[in-house]
Design an enzyme around this catalytic site. Sequence first.
Site, mmCIF file in Angstrom:
data_model
loop_
_atom_site.group_PDB
_atom_site.id
_atom_site.type_symbol
_atom_site.label_atom_id
_atom_site.label_comp_id
_atom_site.label_asym_id
_atom_site.label_seq_id
_atom_site.Cartn_x
_atom_site.Cartn_y
_atom_site.Cartn_z
ATOM 1 N N LYS A 30 5.372 -2.174 13.078
ATOM 2 C CA LYS A 30 5.897 -2.662 11.407
ATOM 3 C C LYS A 30 4.581 -1.340 10.830
ATOM 4 C CE LYS A 30 4.250 -6.670 11.232
ATOM 5 N NZ LYS A 30 4.036 -6.437 12.932
ATOM 6 N N THR A 31 3.175 -1.659 10.653
ATOM 7 C CA THR A 31 2.587 -0.242 10.401
ATOM 8 C C THR A 31 2.273 0.948 11.010
ATOM 9 O OG1 THR A 31 0.729 -1.952 10.743
ATOM 10 C CG2 THR A 31 -0.360 -0.125 10.148
ATOM 11 N N ASP A 211 1.578 -3.535 3.222
ATOM 12 C CA ASP A 211 1.827 -4.112 5.520
ATOM 13 C C ASP A 211 1.326 -5.686 4.937
ATOM 14 O OD1 ASP A 211 1.777 -3.912 8.066
ATOM 15 O OD2 ASP A 211 -0.298 -2.700 8.229
ATOM 16 N N GLU A 212 1.546 -6.761 6.231
ATOM 17 C CA GLU A 212 0.898 -7.360 6.293
ATOM 18 C C GLU A 212 1.544 -8.716 5.116
ATOM 19 O OE1 GLU A 212 -0.789 -8.721 8.902
ATOM 20 O OE2 GLU A 212 -1.849 -7.158 9.750
ATOM 21 N N GLN A 242 2.148 -14.810 11.797
ATOM 22 C CA GLN A 242 0.629 -14.387 11.674
ATOM 23 C C GLN A 242 0.544 -14.383 10.213
ATOM 24 O OE1 GLN A 242 -0.366 -10.426 13.663
ATOM 25 N NE2 GLN A 242 1.518 -10.000 13.831
ATOM 26 N N ARG A 622 -3.836 -9.772 19.685
ATOM 27 C CA ARG A 622 -4.061 -8.246 19.404
ATOM 28 C C ARG A 622 -4.382 -7.340 20.847
ATOM 29 N NH1 ARG A 622 -2.795 -7.540 15.710
ATOM 30 N NH2 ARG A 622 -1.320 -9.104 15.868
HETATM 31 N N1 LIG Z 1 8.592 3.469 19.039
HETATM 32 C C1 LIG Z 1 7.742 3.522 19.468
HETATM 33 N N2 LIG Z 1 7.024 4.096 20.693
HETATM 34 C C2 LIG Z 1 5.248 3.596 21.413
HETATM 35 N N3 LIG Z 1 4.402 3.393 20.977
HETATM 36 C C3 LIG Z 1 4.405 2.816 19.385
HETATM 37 C C4 LIG Z 1 5.941 2.783 18.922
HETATM 38 N N4 LIG Z 1 6.722 1.727 17.783
HETATM 39 C C5 LIG Z 1 4.331 1.356 17.830
HETATM 40 N N5 LIG Z 1 3.952 2.045 18.838
HETATM 41 C C6 LIG Z 1 2.416 1.612 19.308
HETATM 42 O O1 LIG Z 1 2.158 0.013 18.944
HETATM 43 C C7 LIG Z 1 1.405 -0.305 18.137
HETATM 44 C C8 LIG Z 1 1.378 -1.385 17.893
HETATM 45 O O2 LIG Z 1 1.864 -1.013 16.579
HETATM 46 P P1 LIG Z 1 1.799 -0.934 14.945
HETATM 47 O O3 LIG Z 1 0.268 -1.786 14.676
HETATM 48 O O4 LIG Z 1 2.165 -0.671 14.201
HETATM 49 O O5 LIG Z 1 2.478 -3.340 15.030
HETATM 50 P P2 LIG Z 1 2.384 -4.011 13.806
HETATM 51 O O6 LIG Z 1 4.091 -4.718 13.871
HETATM 52 O O7 LIG Z 1 1.697 -3.347 12.810
HETATM 53 O O8 LIG Z 1 1.442 -4.873 14.304
HETATM 54 P P3 LIG Z 1 0.705 -6.163 13.793
HETATM 55 O O9 LIG Z 1 1.781 -7.333 13.413
HETATM 56 O O10 LIG Z 1 -0.601 -7.280 14.563
HETATM 57 O O11 LIG Z 1 0.425 -5.775 12.772
HETATM 58 C C9 LIG Z 1 0.254 0.561 18.062
HETATM 59 O O12 LIG Z 1 -0.876 1.011 18.915
HETATM 60 C C10 LIG Z 1 1.592 1.984 17.776
HETATM 61 O O13 LIG Z 1 1.143 2.883 17.772
HETATM 62 MG MG LIG Z 2 0.426 -4.146 11.666
#
Ligand SMILES: Nc1ncnc2c1ncn2[C@@H]1O[C@H](COP(=O)(O)OP(=O)(O)OP(=O)(O)O)[C@@H](O)[C@H]1O
Ligand SMILES: [Mg+2]
Length: 694
Positions: A30-31, A211-212, A242, A622
Site C-alpha cells: 500500500k505504501t 497512508d494508514e 491494523q 513487521r
Molecule cells: N509489486 C511488488 N513487487 C515487489 N516488492 C513489493 C511489491 N509491492 C510491495 N513490495 C515490497 O513489499 C514490502 C511491503 O510493502 P509496503 O510497505 O508498501 O506494504 P504496506 O501494505 O504498506 O504494509 P503495511 O500494511 O505494513 O503498512 C516492501 O518492502 C515493498 O518494497
Molecule cells: Mg504501509
Amino acid sequence: MSSGLNPAQQEAVNYVSGPCLVLAGAGSGKTRVITMKIGRLIQAGLEPKRIAAITFTNKAAAEMRERAKHLIGRDAKNVMVCTFHALGVRMMREDGGVLGLKPAFSILDADDVTKILKDAGGTTDAATARIWQWTISKWKNMGLNSAQAEAEAADDNERVIARIMARYEERLVAYQSVDFDDLIGMPLKLLKDFPEVRAKWQAALGHVLVDEYQDTNATQYEVLKALVGERGRFTAVGDDDQSIYGWRGATLDNLKKLPVDFPNLKVIKLEQNYRSTSAILRAANNVIGPNPKLFPKTLFSELGEGEPVRIVDADSEAHEAERAVARIQGLRETSQHKEFRDFAILYRANHQARVFEQALRKAQIPYKVSGGQSFFDRAEIKDLCGWFRLWVNQDDDPAFLRAVTTPKRGIGHQTLQSLGVFASQYKLSLFEALFSSSLPSVMPKRALEGLHEFGRYINELEYKARQTHGAEDSRAFMMEWLKEIDYEKHLYDGEDSEQAAAARWTNVMEFVDWMTQRAGGTIDDTSGAMEVSERKSLLEVAKTISLLSTISEREQDQNVVTLSTLHASKGLEWPHVMLIGVTEGLLPFKLDDDNGRQEKVSDDILTRLQEERRLMYVGITRAQRSLAVSWTKKRKKGREMVQAIPSRFIAEMGLDKTTAKEDPREKLKALRAEFAKRAADGAAAAAAAAAAAP
Ligand SMILES: Nc1ncnc2c1ncn2[C@@H]1O[C@H](COP(=O)(O)OP(=O)(O)OP(=O)(O)O)[C@@H](O)[C@H]1O
Ligand SMILES: [Mg+2]
C-alpha cells in the site's frame, strides 16, 4: 514507471481522476502504491508542490520522502510529504491570522499541556491532570469548545473539567500557543468557516494521498474532505485489521463513510504480501482470524515457507532479555541478514524496553529506542532553551512566554493576554511591547512593574552571558542563574513525586554539562577529538541551540538494533523481529482491571481485546524472514511479581508447538550432530588424502 507493481497496484497508481481507496492487508504494498503514485501524478503533469502525501508519523514521512527521492529523483523534494499535524501547522502559519493567531505561535507537547492544566485546575497531581487532559482532548476531537462541553456534560465531574478547559483555553490564547489537537481542529475551522481559505487550499492541492487511513480520526477525515472538495481527488490506503489507535479517537467509521460521501469511489484490493515468509504470514492470519471482519481479505506470500516462528519461554524479564541477545548473536552468525539494523525488538509498553537496553549494552550491541522522547523534547530542557533563545533573539515570542511563565513570577495570564493584544495592535514583539511608552495606558501599574522587572532581568542576563569565556565561566553563570530563578524548587513544586522531580533536575544538570562543554576550553572527549577547543561565550553557544530540534531526525540510518513499541512500529519492516512480553496481562494489556458497570464493561473489554489483537497482528507482520515471540513465567503486577501465563495470542497463532518451540537442548543436540559430522567429514577427508598419497 510500471516496474515492480502487480496489476492491482498498477491500477491504483494509474487512477488519478477521482477518489480511490486501496484496502489491503499488511505488507501488500500500500505504501509502495502511494510512493509510486506520487511519481505517476508528476508524470501526468501535476506540479510536485500540488501533491500532498500524508503519513502517520514524522518517521514514516521521512521514510516516504526517502523512498520517493529514490524513485522519482529531485522532483520529490517539492512534494508535501508530512503528517496531518505538520500540514495543520503549515496551514495555520499561513492562514491562522484570521483566527487571531500570530505566525510564530508555539506548539505545546503533552508535557507542556499537563503543566498548564495543573496550573489551570490548581493541582499538582499528575494523574488527575492526565485525566483532564484526556477528557479535554476527547472533546476537542469531537469539535467541542469548553462552553459546548459544559452544556453537554454528562455529570458534575465533567462540568468541572469543562470549566478547567475554559481556563486552559484562555491560557493558550495568552501564550499564543496551540496543542496537538488544535493542529487538526483549527485547520478544520479555517477550511469550514473561511471560504476564501478553503478555496485557496483546494486550488493549491491537486491530489492528496493518505497512508494508514484506518487510523485517522473523525476530525482528520473532515479536514481531508474539506481539502479535496467535491472533485475528491485523493488516494487513501489502509487496513482495517491494523487500526490500533481506537483509544485515541481513530475510527473505522471513516472507512465506512468513504463510499457514502464519495459515491464514485474506486475501491481496490491487494492480496499478495511481499514482505513475509508463509510461516510468518500464516501466524498473522491466524491471530487476526477471530476478529469480526469489516472487509474480508485474503493474503498470500510467494516468499516460501521460511523458518518456523519461534516461541521462547523465559523465567523472568532479565532472562527474556538474555535470550533475545543470544538470538541476535546467533542470527548474526547464521543469517544472510546480519546487520544490526536488520533486527527489531517490539513491545507493548515503553517501560518494557529498560531491561532489554541493559542487556544489549552489556553485550555491546548498539541500539536505539524509537518513539521515545528525545532529550531536547523534555519540558525542563525546553524551559531552559526558552530562556536561551530569548537572550539570542528578544523577538522570539514563544520563547518570551516560556521564560516569563517558568518559573512563575507573579505575571498572570491576563497580563500576558493584554500584552499580546497590545503587541499585535502595534505590530511589536512581546519584548518590544514591554518597553513601549504607550503600554502604561493599557496596563495596571503593578503588572507593568512586574513586566519591566522581567525585561531588565533578561537584558542583564544577556549582558552577563556575553561576558562569559569558556566552560568554567559558563557553568558558574548557569548555576547562579538557576539559583536566582529557583528552578529546582519550581520542578519540585510541579511534581507530586520527588522521584520525578529529581529525574528532571538530573536532566537539567546534564544540560548544563552539555552547554558548558560547548563553551570550550576543556577537553571534549565526547567528540573523540581530544583537543582543547576554542573558548566561546555562552551567548555564542546559545545561538546554536535553535538548530537542535533536528538532532533526532539524523538518527535515521544508524546501523543499530531498533527497540520500539508496537504502536510506533506500524508501517515498518525488519528481516528479524522479536515480539517480547507476549504474556497474558501485558499483551493483551490489562483487560481484567475494569470495575465499572457489568454490561458496558464486557462490551468495552471485547472492543479492547480486538484492538490488542490487531496490535499483535501489526507486530507479527513487521517480520520479513524470522520471528520470535517470547513470554515470561513471572510478571510485575503493581509492585509485586505474580505468576504469568503465555498470551492467548500465542495459542491463536496456531503453531505446531513441537517444531516451533525453541528448546536450547534441541539446539545443543543439533550443534553436537553438526560437530560430529564435521569431525567425521574431516577424518574422511584426511583418510582420503592419506589414501591418495603416493
Ligand atoms: N509489486 C511488488 N513487487 C515487489 N516488492 C513489493 C511489491 N509491492 C510491495 N513490495 C515490497 O513489499 C514490502 C511491503 O510493502 P509496503 O510497505 O508498501 O506494504 P504496506 O501494505 O504498506 O504494509 P503495511 O500494511 O505494513 O503498512 C516492501 O518492502 C515493498 O518494497
Ligand atoms: Mg504501509
